[in-house]
Design an enzyme around this catalytic site. Structure first.
Site, PDB file in Angstrom:
ATOM      1  CB  SER A  10      30.211  11.137  17.117  1.00 46.82           C
ATOM      2  OG  SER A  10      31.292  10.325  17.485  1.00 46.82           O
TER       3      SER A  10
ATOM      4  CE1 TYR B 287      26.979  12.919  16.560  1.00 45.35           C
ATOM      5  CE2 TYR B 287      25.581  11.144  15.746  1.00 45.35           C
ATOM      6  CZ  TYR B 287      26.682  11.970  15.604  1.00 45.35           C
ATOM      7  OH  TYR B 287      27.486  11.838  14.500  1.00 45.35           O
TER       8      TYR B 287
ATOM      9  CG  PHE C  16      23.109  -3.928  22.827  1.00 48.62           C
ATOM     10  CD1 PHE C  16      23.643  -4.767  23.805  1.00 48.62           C
ATOM     11  CD2 PHE C  16      23.851  -2.817  22.431  1.00 48.62           C
ATOM     12  CE1 PHE C  16      24.888  -4.511  24.374  1.00 48.62           C
ATOM     13  CE2 PHE C  16      25.090  -2.543  22.995  1.00 48.62           C
ATOM     14  CZ  PHE C  16      25.613  -3.395  23.966  1.00 48.62           C
TER      15      PHE C  16
HETATM   16  N1  UFG Z   1      25.056  -3.469  19.092  1.00 47.33           N
HETATM   17  C1  UFG Z   1      24.965  -4.656  19.782  1.00 47.33           C
HETATM   18  N2  UFG Z   1      25.973  -4.957  20.663  1.00 47.33           N
HETATM   19  C2  UFG Z   1      27.031  -4.125  20.884  1.00 47.33           C
HETATM   20  C3  UFG Z   1      27.097  -2.909  20.162  1.00 47.33           C
HETATM   21  C4  UFG Z   1      26.082  -2.611  19.266  1.00 47.33           C
HETATM   22  O1  UFG Z   1      24.025  -5.433  19.620  1.00 47.33           O
HETATM   23  O2  UFG Z   1      27.886  -4.465  21.719  1.00 47.33           O
HETATM   24  C5  UFG Z   1      23.994  -3.167  18.107  1.00 47.33           C
HETATM   25  C6  UFG Z   1      23.284  -1.852  18.385  1.00 47.33           C
HETATM   26  O3  UFG Z   1      22.217  -2.054  19.271  1.00 47.33           O
HETATM   27  C7  UFG Z   1      22.826  -1.470  16.974  1.00 47.33           C
HETATM   28  C8  UFG Z   1      23.922  -2.032  16.058  1.00 47.33           C
HETATM   29  O4  UFG Z   1      24.601  -3.002  16.849  1.00 47.33           O
HETATM   30  O5  UFG Z   1      21.622  -2.097  16.673  1.00 47.33           O
HETATM   31  C9  UFG Z   1      24.914  -0.997  15.608  1.00 47.33           C
HETATM   32  O6  UFG Z   1      25.356  -0.286  16.758  1.00 47.33           O
HETATM   33  P1  UFG Z   1      26.578   0.760  16.730  1.00 47.33           P
HETATM   34  O7  UFG Z   1      26.750   1.223  18.132  1.00 47.33           O
HETATM   35  O8  UFG Z   1      27.740   0.154  16.042  1.00 47.33           O
HETATM   36  O9  UFG Z   1      26.051   1.932  15.794  1.00 47.33           O
HETATM   37  P2  UFG Z   1      24.694   2.784  15.866  1.00 47.33           P
HETATM   38  O10 UFG Z   1      23.803   2.285  14.772  1.00 47.33           O
HETATM   39  O11 UFG Z   1      24.134   2.815  17.213  1.00 47.33           O
HETATM   40  O12 UFG Z   1      25.211   4.266  15.591  1.00 47.33           O
HETATM   41  C10 UFG Z   1      26.066   4.619  14.516  1.00 47.33           C
HETATM   42  C11 UFG Z   1      26.900   5.811  14.949  1.00 47.33           C
HETATM   43  C12 UFG Z   1      26.035   6.995  15.207  1.00 47.33           C
HETATM   44  C13 UFG Z   1      25.160   7.278  14.013  1.00 47.33           C
HETATM   45  C14 UFG Z   1      24.411   6.055  13.585  1.00 47.33           C
HETATM   46  C15 UFG Z   1      23.706   6.331  12.294  1.00 47.33           C
HETATM   47  O13 UFG Z   1      27.623   5.498  16.130  1.00 47.33           O
HETATM   48  O14 UFG Z   1      26.856   8.117  15.455  1.00 47.33           O
HETATM   49  O15 UFG Z   1      25.308   4.967  13.388  1.00 47.33           O
HETATM   50  O16 UFG Z   1      23.213   5.179  11.734  1.00 47.33           O
HETATM   51  F1  UFG Z   1      24.276   8.240  14.329  1.00 47.33           F
END
Ligand code: UFG
Length: 314
Positions: free
Chosen positions: A77, A141, A208
């Protein structure tokens, strides 16, 4: 009722196993432990270490335990990894799920709850996101999960399968008693990384990208408590067992928080002024993902109870 939970040693899987046991279901957890932790599996469940591509073992487990329905979490995932290793994702998600569905068919078990994702929507142009909006995933994914949704629809049409596909937004939080929670290695998710920074286990948290088209320039996400997700799986199971028919539902809290807002709330709650660094955008991040969960609320009576951001962080 006897329920097989694939990937029940993982994050959302282990919380759902707990919820099902508390609701009186008999649970068999089937997990190859590639990501999960056996210690996260509640002792009241039967645990079997195995891969869903192992047809004979899975067949034996399904028939020996007279399984009535399957809750299918087992999958890879990580969005970033999926872009670098698509073959792994098509194998572990698409091919492995096809093997599972074929084994279920052989065993005449045709009810399944499937872990899908908001990543199937890609970069939607409107919010909140409804289930009937276009599904144009921007990463491998999300594409593998969408292919599986298509397989489920085809198995429903041709072989009488009944399924509920749950499209999770951003799962977060831990069981209230603290016994289980999020434990990924490597961890990539925002909230656990923030908390590790507050605990001094990381030097700083990166933001980010600060140039998105949002009020404070950072990405907005819909954080949903894992216990609320677990309850939705129980309701979905009750639906296919008692009512029948296949459905697709979004699961989000319907509230959006920017990365900056999450960091500020975590600082206020922990009382720790940890270090924050603005870094360039991470590839593939959509600016805003916020759900409408109206359909599951209306049809299954689901209500998020723990998904307030402060509650998730605490
Ligand atoms: N982010 C940061 N710094 C970090 C980590 C994340 O700024 O160190 C930001 C990311 O860019 C994003 C937000 O925080 O904008 C959330 O990031 P996550 O990695 O926590 O989660 P994602 O939204 O990328 O992804 C999650 C799941 C996926 C799913 C998605 C659906 O990991 O599997 O939600 O919304 F597909």
């Amino acid at each position: 009722m006897n329920i097989l939970v694939t990937g029940g040693a993982g994050y959302i899987g282990s919380h759902t196993v707990y919820e099902l046991l508390e609701s009186g279901y008999n649970v068999v957890v089937y997990d190859n432990l590639s990501r999960g932790h056996v210690a996260a599996v509640d002792r009241r469940a039967v645990f079997v270490e195995g891969d869903i591509r192992n047809h004979q073992l899975l067949k034996n487990i399904i028939s020996n335990n007279t399984i009535d329905a399957v809750v299918h979490f087992a999958a890879d995932s990580q969005v970033g990894e999926s872009m670098e290793e698509p073959s792994k994702y098509y194998n572990n998600n698409v091919a492995a799920t096809l093997a599972l569905l074929d084994t279920m068919r052989d065993c005449k078990v045709n009810k399944i709850i499937f872990s899908s994702t908001a990543a199937v929507y890609g970069e939607p142009s409107n919010w909140p996101i409804l289930e009937n909006m276009p599904t144009i995933p921007t990463n491998v994914y999300g594409r593998t999960k969408l292919v599986i949704e298509g397989m489920l629809a085809d198995f429903a049409m041709a072989y009488g399968f009944e399924y509920v596909s749950l499209r999770y937004f951003n799962a977060a939080g831990a069981l209230k008693n603290g016994r289980i929670g999020e434990d990924h290695a490597p961890e990539t998710h925002l909230i656990p990384l923030i908390l590790k920074t507050a605990l001094g286990q990381r030097k700083e948290i990166g933001i980010f990208g600060n140039d998105y088209d949002t009020e404070d320039g950072t990405c907005i996400r819909d954080y949903i408590h894992v216990t609320d997700l677990a309850a939705a799986h129980r309701l979905a199971l009750e639906h296919i067992i008692n009512v029948g028919g296949s459905r697709i539902y979004n699961l989000g809290s319907e509230a959006g928080f920017s990365v900056r807002q999450v960091i500020e709330r975590a600082k206020a709650i922990t009382g720790i002024d940890f270090s924050v660094k603005e870094t360039p955008r991470r590839a593939g991040d959509p600016a805003v993902l916020v759900a409408s969960s109206a359909r599951i609320k209306e049809e299954l009576g689901w209500q998020p109870r723990y998904s307030d951001l402060d509650n998730i962080i605490v």
